[in-house]
Scaffold this motif. Structure first.
Motif, PDB file in Angstrom:
ATOM      1  N   ASN A 157       0.803  -1.220   0.000  1.00 36.98           N
ATOM      2  CA  ASN A 157       0.000   0.000   0.000  1.00 36.98           C
ATOM      3  C   ASN A 157       0.839   1.274   0.000  1.00 36.98           C
ATOM      4  OD1 ASN A 157      -2.638  -1.131  -0.104  1.00 36.98           O
ATOM      5  ND2 ASN A 157      -2.436  -1.730   2.037  1.00 36.98           N
ATOM      6  N   SER A 158       2.144   1.146   0.237  1.00 42.00           N
ATOM      7  CA  SER A 158       2.996   2.333   0.115  1.00 42.00           C
ATOM      8  C   SER A 158       3.102   2.778  -1.344  1.00 42.00           C
ATOM      9  CB  SER A 158       4.395   2.045   0.689  1.00 42.00           C
ATOM     10  OG  SER A 158       5.133   1.173  -0.143  1.00 42.00           O
ATOM     11  N   ASP A 159       2.729   1.899  -2.282  1.00 43.96           N
ATOM     12  CA  ASP A 159       2.660   2.304  -3.689  1.00 43.96           C
ATOM     13  C   ASP A 159       1.483   3.242  -3.939  1.00 43.96           C
ATOM     14  OD1 ASP A 159       4.870   0.843  -4.557  1.00 43.96           O
ATOM     15  OD2 ASP A 159       3.692  -0.953  -4.948  1.00 43.96           O
ATOM     16  N   LEU A 160       0.482   3.171  -3.073  1.00 49.05           N
ATOM     17  CA  LEU A 160      -0.701   4.019  -3.228  1.00 49.05           C
ATOM     18  C   LEU A 160      -0.564   5.330  -2.460  1.00 49.05           C
ATOM     19  CD1 LEU A 160      -3.533   1.345  -2.794  1.00 49.05           C
ATOM     20  CD2 LEU A 160      -2.712   2.353  -4.925  1.00 49.05           C
ATOM     21  N   PHE A 161      -0.012   5.253  -1.251  1.00 46.75           N
ATOM     22  CA  PHE A 161      -0.005   6.420  -0.371  1.00 46.75           C
ATOM     23  C   PHE A 161       1.391   6.994  -0.116  1.00 46.75           C
ATOM     24  CE2 PHE A 161      -3.536   3.598   0.862  1.00 46.75           C
ATOM     25  CZ  PHE A 161      -4.610   4.437   0.570  1.00 46.75           C
ATOM     26  N   GLY A 162       2.394   6.449  -0.771  1.00 50.27           N
ATOM     27  CA  GLY A 162       3.747   6.939  -0.562  1.00 50.27           C
ATOM     28  C   GLY A 162       4.408   6.266   0.632  1.00 50.27           C
ATOM     29  N   ARG A 163       5.735   6.304   0.666  1.00 50.12           N
ATOM     30  CA  ARG A 163       6.477   5.610   1.724  1.00 50.12           C
ATOM     31  C   ARG A 163       6.583   6.435   3.008  1.00 50.12           C
ATOM     32  NH1 ARG A 163       6.308   2.148  -2.471  1.00 50.12           N
ATOM     33  NH2 ARG A 163       7.929   2.445  -4.020  1.00 50.12           N
ATOM     34  N   ARG A 164       6.493   7.758   2.903  1.00 52.54           N
ATOM     35  CA  ARG A 164       6.846   8.655   4.001  1.00 52.54           C
ATOM     36  C   ARG A 164       6.164   8.304   5.312  1.00 52.54           C
ATOM     37  NH1 ARG A 164       8.464  13.711   5.814  1.00 52.54           N
ATOM     38  NH2 ARG A 164       6.939  14.850   7.065  1.00 52.54           N
ATOM     39  N   TRP A 165       4.828   8.280   5.311  1.00 55.33           N
ATOM     40  CA  TRP A 165       4.137   8.136   6.586  1.00 55.33           C
ATOM     41  C   TRP A 165       4.165   6.701   7.104  1.00 55.33           C
ATOM     42  CZ3 TRP A 165       3.964  12.132   9.327  1.00 55.33           C
ATOM     43  CH2 TRP A 165       3.822  13.395   8.749  1.00 55.33           C
ATOM     44  N   PHE A 166       4.341   5.737   6.218  1.00 58.85           N
ATOM     45  CA  PHE A 166       4.517   4.358   6.690  1.00 58.85           C
ATOM     46  C   PHE A 166       5.814   4.239   7.485  1.00 58.85           C
ATOM     47  CE2 PHE A 166       1.543   3.473   3.169  1.00 58.85           C
ATOM     48  CZ  PHE A 166       0.647   2.650   3.829  1.00 58.85           C
ATOM     49  N   ILE A 167       6.905   4.794   6.943  1.00 64.60           N
ATOM     50  CA  ILE A 167       8.201   4.659   7.611  1.00 64.60           C
ATOM     51  C   ILE A 167       8.256   5.518   8.866  1.00 64.60           C
ATOM     52  CG2 ILE A 167      10.684   5.023   7.341  1.00 64.60           C
ATOM     53  CD1 ILE A 167      10.392   4.306   4.407  1.00 64.60           C
TER      54      ILE A 167
ATOM     55  N   PHE B 197      13.566  -5.776  -8.814  1.00 64.83           N
ATOM     56  CA  PHE B 197      13.493  -5.529 -10.251  1.00 64.83           C
ATOM     57  C   PHE B 197      12.417  -6.373 -10.930  1.00 64.83           C
ATOM     58  CE2 PHE B 197      18.076  -3.915 -10.284  1.00 64.83           C
ATOM     59  CZ  PHE B 197      17.696  -2.606 -10.575  1.00 64.83           C
ATOM     60  N   GLY B 198      11.744  -7.239 -10.162  1.00 64.53           N
ATOM     61  CA  GLY B 198      10.731  -8.107 -10.739  1.00 64.53           C
ATOM     62  C   GLY B 198       9.422  -7.415 -11.034  1.00 64.53           C
ATOM     63  N   CYS B 199       9.238  -6.198 -10.506  1.00 65.12           N
ATOM     64  CA  CYS B 199       8.024  -5.416 -10.762  1.00 65.12           C
ATOM     65  C   CYS B 199       8.396  -4.061 -11.336  1.00 65.12           C
ATOM     66  CB  CYS B 199       7.242  -5.200  -9.462  1.00 65.12           C
ATOM     67  SG  CYS B 199       6.392  -6.662  -8.846  1.00 65.12           S
ATOM     68  N   ASP B 200       7.405  -3.416 -11.953  1.00 63.20           N
ATOM     69  CA  ASP B 200       7.601  -2.029 -12.392  1.00 63.20           C
ATOM     70  C   ASP B 200       7.750  -1.135 -11.173  1.00 63.20           C
ATOM     71  OD1 ASP B 200       7.326  -2.847 -15.030  1.00 63.20           O
ATOM     72  OD2 ASP B 200       5.159  -2.497 -15.039  1.00 63.20           O
ATOM     73  N   GLN B 201       8.311   0.059 -11.370  1.00 65.68           N
ATOM     74  CA  GLN B 201       8.541   0.978 -10.258  1.00 65.68           C
ATOM     75  C   GLN B 201       7.253   1.303  -9.515  1.00 65.68           C
ATOM     76  OE1 GLN B 201      11.043   2.136  -8.671  1.00 65.68           O
ATOM     77  NE2 GLN B 201       9.919   3.610  -7.412  1.00 65.68           N
ATOM     78  N   THR B 202       6.136   1.404 -10.231  1.00 60.30           N
ATOM     79  CA  THR B 202       4.866   1.746  -9.577  1.00 60.30           C
ATOM     80  C   THR B 202       4.345   0.606  -8.698  1.00 60.30           C
ATOM     81  OG1 THR B 202       3.682   1.032 -11.564  1.00 60.30           O
ATOM     82  CG2 THR B 202       4.157   3.394 -11.349  1.00 60.30           C
ATOM     83  N   GLU B 203       4.963  -0.563  -8.795  1.00 54.57           N
ATOM     84  CA  GLU B 203       4.585  -1.693  -7.953  1.00 54.57           C
ATOM     85  C   GLU B 203       5.778  -2.195  -7.131  1.00 54.57           C
ATOM     86  OE1 GLU B 203       2.923  -4.308 -10.926  1.00 54.57           O
ATOM     87  OE2 GLU B 203       0.891  -3.702 -10.395  1.00 54.57           O
ATOM     88  N   LEU B 204       6.750  -1.305  -6.915  1.00 59.01           N
ATOM     89  CA  LEU B 204       7.928  -1.687  -6.136  1.00 59.01           C
ATOM     90  C   LEU B 204       7.547  -2.084  -4.721  1.00 59.01           C
ATOM     91  CD1 LEU B 204      11.003  -1.949  -5.865  1.00 59.01           C
ATOM     92  CD2 LEU B 204      11.073   0.490  -5.268  1.00 59.01           C
ATOM     93  N   GLY B 205       6.535  -1.452  -4.151  1.00 64.10           N
ATOM     94  CA  GLY B 205       6.098  -1.797  -2.808  1.00 64.10           C
ATOM     95  C   GLY B 205       5.623  -3.231  -2.715  1.00 64.10           C
TER      96      GLY B 205
END
Length: 598
Positions: free
Chosen positions: A103-113, A431-439
């Protein structure tokens, strides 16, 4: 007029095509003219080190508490509760990686970390002030879930750096872990000999995590919408069902696995947890495959991409690499405790014996960082490093009390292979997913790392325990009887051996010769058990190296079921992806306009 975006390229002169905001942004995204246009700024480097610092803090409690957990649990009222400390961490960190990573792909990594750092602080304070084991177990749950979010740095850090540094960036993200695995056990052992000093195993990282929280809050501003979806839309399309099913299935399954280390496999608690957990895991897989979800946690396409060779093969390899590492973690420390040391051995000397294992891991990671790009041929170096790990790990089967130096050399070489293989397998998964699905990919890498560890500990501990128990009955009783013990005395000596000298001294009529003979036989039962455990690890190791890939004739009809067991040799080489491209830039930095989505 309604606009059909899918037919936009074929619009007529009477049709007006209106691009979405995300499409407009994509069309105007910055396109570098050369590799020299990709520059890592000083602010990015600051954030990179803060992320690595946060990651290291989140892992500290595992090796430090593992060395002190029995004493801690005893002081808190029940020594048996120590068996749940690290497993609770493992369960919650696995859940966080899967659910929050995707879900960090949807809402960004910032607030999760950042949120993970807050949970870490709460958990550390709760652990440091714990008055009973219930509070301590709750502390490990907070720390584990917080760690799973903080450890999203495993892919949040590499995406800030050029792709050609991906393997090194994964190592850099883990740099704080090296400090934890080398210093943590030492700190834990010293803490338990000084009353309640173990509480500083929690207070120390609580202080440290405040600094990482402040740094992240002030400087870490990645894109808030990696997939370009507004927050409201992302919330509506969130995979709530998948998250619920995964949390329930992971909790039940991993709890059942943990129970197998302390309870008979026929115990209703073991069977109930495992059966219900695995059923829910199957339901989760079916739900993700057949329900038309807009933002699934684990979309089927990422597993079937390139017939499973892009992500599934590296995921299996990473899972197996982790399992083999934990096999060594069961075997070598047990060798130290039963073959190379005695109750009278200085714990400082025992600590020295652990160094080959920890230093080997670090050396392997350093070799990957220094020579990985120079050597290239990423698929083959992954296969080679896993092979080294498997061969020398299995050679621990040769361990006897007289072969201490040999075992130290073998464990060092096995860990060198692991240090290379672990981080490179994570790079393959990312590298197995596109950048938009890196999470999604990063979350799966975390699941492989921690869930694989839980499975491995259960499997290898059970094998070791069962073989040692059966061998001890076969070896100890005859040895004691040959030294003059009666059948009753021999049975009493067998029961007392695991409990130490005080229990042996309490056996009526037991002589020094009887105890010495039984002790030698008991040690031999561990030689047999450890040999069996080491050899059993070969099955997983070979699976990780070779594997088998079932490929559908029609790629359009591929499903997860078409991919049987791909591994290292089935991976697609990542060389073409190791370019100077930087996937994302900080939004508070000079290159923010280069981001595709903000």
């Amino acid at each position: 007029m309604a606009v059909d975006h899918e037919k936009a390229p074929a619009q007529t002169e009477n049709t007006v095509y209106i691009a979405s905001d995300a499409e407009k942004q994509h069309q105007t995204a910055y396109i570098p003219q050369s590799e020299d246009d990709y520059v890592v700024t000083w602010k990015t480097w600051v954030v990179v080190w803060i992320l690595a610092w946060s990651y290291g803090i989140s892992f500290w409690i595992v090796p430090s508490a593992a060395a002190a957990q029995t004493v801690i649990a005893t002081q808190l009222g029940d020594a048996t509760q120590a068996a749940f400390y690290i497993p609770i961490y493992t369960i919650t960190v696995t859940i966080a990686f899967m659910v929050c990573g995707a879900n960090s792909d949807l809402f960004g990594r910032r607030w999760f970390i950042i949120g993970g750092n807050v949970l870490l602080f709460v958990g550390f304070i709760l652990g440091g002030t714990a008055k009973n084991n219930t509070a301590m177990i709750a502390a490990f749950a907070f720390i584990g879930f917080g760690a799973g979010n903080a450890q999203l740095a495993a892919f949040a850090l590499p995406e800030l750096l050029p792709n050609k540094w991906r393997h090194s960036a994964v190592v850099l993200a883990d740099i704080g872990v090296y400090f934890a695995v080398v210093v943590g056990p030492v700190a834990g052992r010293f803490a338990i000999v000084n009353g309640y000093a173990w509480r500083w195993l929690f207070y120390g990282p609580a202080i440290a995590v405040v600094s990482s929280f402040i740094g992240l809050y002030l400087y870490y501003f990645p894109p808030a919408h990696p997939r370009g979806l507004p927050t409201g839309q992302a919330l509506r399309e969130l995979d709530y069902g998948g998250a619920t099913l995964f949390i329930l299935s992971a909790t039940l399954t991993l709890t059942g696995i943990v129970y197998t280390t302390t309870l008979p496999s026929s115990d209703p608690r073991v069977i109930g947890c495992l059966v219900s957990g695995l059923i829910l895991l199957v339901v989760f897989a079916l739900y993700e495959t057949f329900v038309p979800l807009k933002q699934p946690l684990t979309p089927t396409r990422v597993f079937t991409k390139s017939k499973g060779r892009e992500l599934t093969a590296p995921f299996v390899a990473g899972f197996v690499v982790t399992m083999f590492y934990y096999a060594i973690n069961v075997i070598y420390p047990t060798q130290i405790a039963t073959l190379f040391t005695t109750p009278g051995t200085s714990f400082r000397y025992a600590i020295l014996l652990t160094l080959p294992q920890n230093l080997g891991l670090i050396f392997g990671a350093v070799l990957l960082t220094a020579f990985g790009s120079m050597i290239g041929h990423w698929k083959w170096t992954l296969t080679g490093s896993v092979s080294i790990m498997v061969v020398f790990g299995a050679l621990l089967a040769l361990g006897t009390p007289e072969r201490k130096n040999m075992m130290m050399a073998f464990v060092f070489l096995a860990e060198v292979g692991f240090g290379w293989a672990q981080y490179l397998s994570i790079a393959f998964i990312q590298f197995g997913c596109d950048q938009t699905e890196l999470g999604i990919a990063g979350g799966l890498a975390g699941v492989a790392r921690f869930a694989g560890g839980a499975v491995a500990i259960s499997v290898y501990t059970t094998i070791l325990s069962n073989v040692v128990s059966s061998s001890a009955v076969r070896l100890v009783i005859p040895a004691a009887q040959q030294a003059g013990a009666s059948a009753e005395q021999a049975a009493s000596i067998l029961a007392a051996l695991p409990l130490g000298q005080s229990a042996l001294a309490a056996i009526p009529g037991a002589t020094t010769d009887m105890i010495a003979a039984a002790g030698g036989a008991f040690q031999q039962s561990y030689v047999t058990g450890l040999r069996t455990t080491a050899l059993s690890s070969l099955s997983f190791g070979i699976l990780g190296i070779i594997g088998k890939n079932s490929i559908s004739d029609d790629a359009s009809r591929e499903t997860v079921a078409d991919i049987v067991v791909p591994a290292c040799l089935c991976c697609i080489d990542i060389g073409p992806k190791m370019t100077a491209k930087i996937e994302i830039y900080l939004e508070n930095d000079v290159n923010a306009d280069r981001n595709e989505f903000h």
